[in-house]
Design a protein around this motif. Structure first.
Motif, mmCIF file in Angstrom:
data_model
loop_
_atom_site.group_PDB
_atom_site.id
_atom_site.type_symbol
_atom_site.label_atom_id
_atom_site.label_comp_id
_atom_site.label_asym_id
_atom_site.label_seq_id
_atom_site.Cartn_x
_atom_site.Cartn_y
_atom_site.Cartn_z
ATOM 1 N N VAL A 139 0.848 -1.190 0.000
ATOM 2 C CA VAL A 139 0.000 0.000 0.000
ATOM 3 C C VAL A 139 0.884 1.241 0.000
ATOM 4 C CG1 VAL A 139 -1.948 -1.112 1.114
ATOM 5 C CG2 VAL A 139 -0.232 -0.020 2.520
ATOM 6 N N SER A 140 0.342 2.330 -0.508
ATOM 7 C CA SER A 140 1.112 3.560 -0.640
ATOM 8 C C SER A 140 1.104 4.365 0.658
ATOM 9 C CB SER A 140 0.528 4.420 -1.765
ATOM 10 O OG SER A 140 -0.740 4.927 -1.370
ATOM 11 N N ALA A 141 2.026 5.304 0.735
ATOM 12 C CA ALA A 141 2.083 6.223 1.875
ATOM 13 C C ALA A 141 0.789 7.034 1.953
ATOM 14 C CB ALA A 141 3.295 7.138 1.741
ATOM 15 N N GLN A 142 0.217 7.385 0.811
ATOM 16 C CA GLN A 142 -1.036 8.147 0.799
ATOM 17 C C GLN A 142 -2.177 7.333 1.401
ATOM 18 O OE1 GLN A 142 -1.666 11.576 -0.396
ATOM 19 N NE2 GLN A 142 -3.257 11.002 1.051
ATOM 20 N N GLU A 143 -2.225 6.045 1.070
ATOM 21 C CA GLU A 143 -3.271 5.184 1.632
ATOM 22 C C GLU A 143 -3.143 5.084 3.152
ATOM 23 O OE1 GLU A 143 -4.454 1.713 -1.306
ATOM 24 O OE2 GLU A 143 -2.282 2.005 -1.264
ATOM 25 N N VAL A 144 -1.920 4.984 3.642
ATOM 26 C CA VAL A 144 -1.692 4.915 5.086
ATOM 27 C C VAL A 144 -2.067 6.243 5.734
ATOM 28 C CG1 VAL A 144 0.037 4.583 6.895
ATOM 29 C CG2 VAL A 144 0.074 3.125 4.859
ATOM 30 N N ALA A 145 -1.668 7.354 5.127
ATOM 31 C CA ALA A 145 -2.015 8.673 5.663
ATOM 32 C C ALA A 145 -3.532 8.845 5.715
ATOM 33 C CB ALA A 145 -1.372 9.769 4.817
ATOM 34 N N ASP A 146 -4.225 8.425 4.678
ATOM 35 C CA ASP A 146 -5.685 8.512 4.655
ATOM 36 C C ASP A 146 -6.295 7.657 5.767
ATOM 37 O OD1 ASP A 146 -5.533 10.205 2.461
ATOM 38 O OD2 ASP A 146 -6.059 8.638 1.009
ATOM 39 N N PHE A 147 -5.776 6.458 5.940
ATOM 40 C CA PHE A 147 -6.272 5.544 6.965
ATOM 41 C C PHE A 147 -6.076 6.132 8.366
ATOM 42 C CE2 PHE A 147 -5.211 2.076 9.951
ATOM 43 C CZ PHE A 147 -6.443 1.445 9.991
ATOM 44 N N LEU A 148 -4.904 6.746 8.593
ATOM 45 C CA LEU A 148 -4.601 7.325 9.902
ATOM 46 C C LEU A 148 -5.193 8.722 10.074
ATOM 47 C CD1 LEU A 148 -0.847 6.240 10.219
ATOM 48 C CD2 LEU A 148 -2.843 5.190 11.319
ATOM 49 N N ASP A 149 -5.766 9.251 9.000
ATOM 50 C CA ASP A 149 -6.357 10.587 8.996
ATOM 51 C C ASP A 149 -5.328 11.652 9.380
ATOM 52 O OD1 ASP A 149 -8.423 12.364 8.498
ATOM 53 O OD2 ASP A 149 -9.137 12.325 10.575
ATOM 54 N N ILE A 150 -4.161 11.565 8.727
ATOM 55 C CA ILE A 150 -3.081 12.523 8.934
ATOM 56 C C ILE A 150 -2.593 13.014 7.570
ATOM 57 C CG2 ILE A 150 -2.319 11.522 11.136
ATOM 58 C CD1 ILE A 150 -0.062 10.121 9.569
ATOM 59 N N PRO A 151 -1.915 14.159 7.531
ATOM 60 C CA PRO A 151 -1.367 14.626 6.250
ATOM 61 C C PRO A 151 -0.257 13.696 5.742
ATOM 62 C CG PRO A 151 -1.402 16.402 7.876
ATOM 63 C CD PRO A 151 -1.725 15.129 8.601
ATOM 64 N N LEU A 152 -0.145 13.583 4.442
ATOM 65 C CA LEU A 152 0.912 12.775 3.832
ATOM 66 C C LEU A 152 2.285 13.257 4.295
ATOM 67 C CD1 LEU A 152 1.848 10.589 1.884
ATOM 68 C CD2 LEU A 152 1.637 12.262 0.026
ATOM 69 N N GLN A 153 2.437 14.551 4.477
ATOM 70 C CA GLN A 153 3.724 15.107 4.918
ATOM 71 C C GLN A 153 4.155 14.522 6.261
ATOM 72 O OE1 GLN A 153 5.853 17.015 3.104
ATOM 73 N NE2 GLN A 153 7.255 16.588 4.782
ATOM 74 N N THR A 154 3.203 14.183 7.111
ATOM 75 C CA THR A 154 3.533 13.569 8.400
ATOM 76 C C THR A 154 4.218 12.225 8.198
ATOM 77 O OG1 THR A 154 1.694 14.687 9.471
ATOM 78 C CG2 THR A 154 2.579 12.745 10.593
ATOM 79 N N ILE A 155 3.759 11.453 7.225
ATOM 80 C CA ILE A 155 4.399 10.170 6.904
ATOM 81 C C ILE A 155 5.845 10.415 6.494
ATOM 82 C CG2 ILE A 155 4.396 8.189 5.308
ATOM 83 C CD1 ILE A 155 2.062 8.007 7.242
ATOM 84 N N TYR A 156 6.068 11.397 5.615
ATOM 85 C CA TYR A 156 7.430 11.704 5.170
ATOM 86 C C TYR A 156 8.298 12.182 6.324
ATOM 87 C CZ TYR A 156 5.584 11.441 0.400
ATOM 88 O OH TYR A 156 5.006 11.017 -0.765
ATOM 89 N N THR A 157 7.739 12.996 7.209
ATOM 90 C CA THR A 157 8.484 13.506 8.357
ATOM 91 C C THR A 157 8.848 12.366 9.300
ATOM 92 O OG1 THR A 157 7.392 15.651 8.196
ATOM 93 C CG2 THR A 157 8.418 15.111 10.314
ATOM 94 N N TRP A 158 7.884 11.492 9.596
ATOM 95 C CA TRP A 158 8.167 10.342 10.444
ATOM 96 C C TRP A 158 9.289 9.497 9.856
ATOM 97 C CZ3 TRP A 158 2.548 8.285 11.495
ATOM 98 C CH2 TRP A 158 1.945 9.070 12.475
ATOM 99 N N ARG A 159 9.211 9.260 8.561
ATOM 100 C CA ARG A 159 10.225 8.414 7.923
ATOM 101 C C ARG A 159 11.595 9.052 8.042
ATOM 102 N NH1 ARG A 159 12.475 7.140 2.728
ATOM 103 N NH2 ARG A 159 12.849 4.903 2.635
ATOM 104 N N HIS A 160 11.661 10.363 7.826
ATOM 105 C CA HIS A 160 12.927 11.095 7.936
ATOM 106 C C HIS A 160 13.492 11.004 9.355
ATOM 107 C CE1 HIS A 160 15.918 14.162 7.123
ATOM 108 N NE2 HIS A 160 15.511 14.801 8.210
ATOM 109 N N ARG A 161 12.612 11.022 10.349
ATOM 110 C CA ARG A 161 13.020 10.984 11.753
ATOM 111 C C ARG A 161 13.159 9.559 12.313
ATOM 112 N NH1 ARG A 161 9.142 15.837 14.057
ATOM 113 N NH2 ARG A 161 10.221 17.504 12.940
#
Length: 67
Positions: A14-36
Motif C-alpha cells: 500500500v502507498s504512503a497516501q493510503e496509510v495517511a488517509d487511513f490514519l487521517d493525517i497529512p501525507l507530509q507527516t508520513i514523510y516527516t516520520w520516515r525522515h526521523r
C-alpha cells in the motif's frame, strides 16, 4: 516476462497516501516520520514509498502498548 508460481500468498503493498488517509493525517507527516525514523516502516519501490498493512497494524499495536 512471466512470474513463476510459488504457492506463496503475498500481501499487497500500500502507498504512503493510503496509510495517511487511513490514519487521517497529512501525507507530509508520513514523510516527516520516515525522515526521523518514526512511524511504520516503508520501503522505496522505485520512487514510491510502500508498506504492508500488517506493518502498519503492528506499529499501531506498539503505539497502544507504549501509551
Amino acid at each position: 516476462m512471466t512470474r513463476a508460481k510459488t504457492g506463496v500468498k503475498r500481501e499487497p503493498l500500500v502507498s504512503a497516501q493510503e496509510v495517511a488517509d487511513f490514519l487521517d493525517i497529512p501525507l507530509q507527516t508520513i514523510y516527516t516520520w520516515r525522515h526521523r525514523g518514526k512511524g511504520p516502516k516503508f520501503t522505496m519501490v522505485g520512487r514510491h514509498l510502500k508498506t504492508k498493512w500488517s506493518i502498519v497494524d503492528a506499529w499501531l499495536e506498539a503505539q497502544d502498548d507504549a501509551a
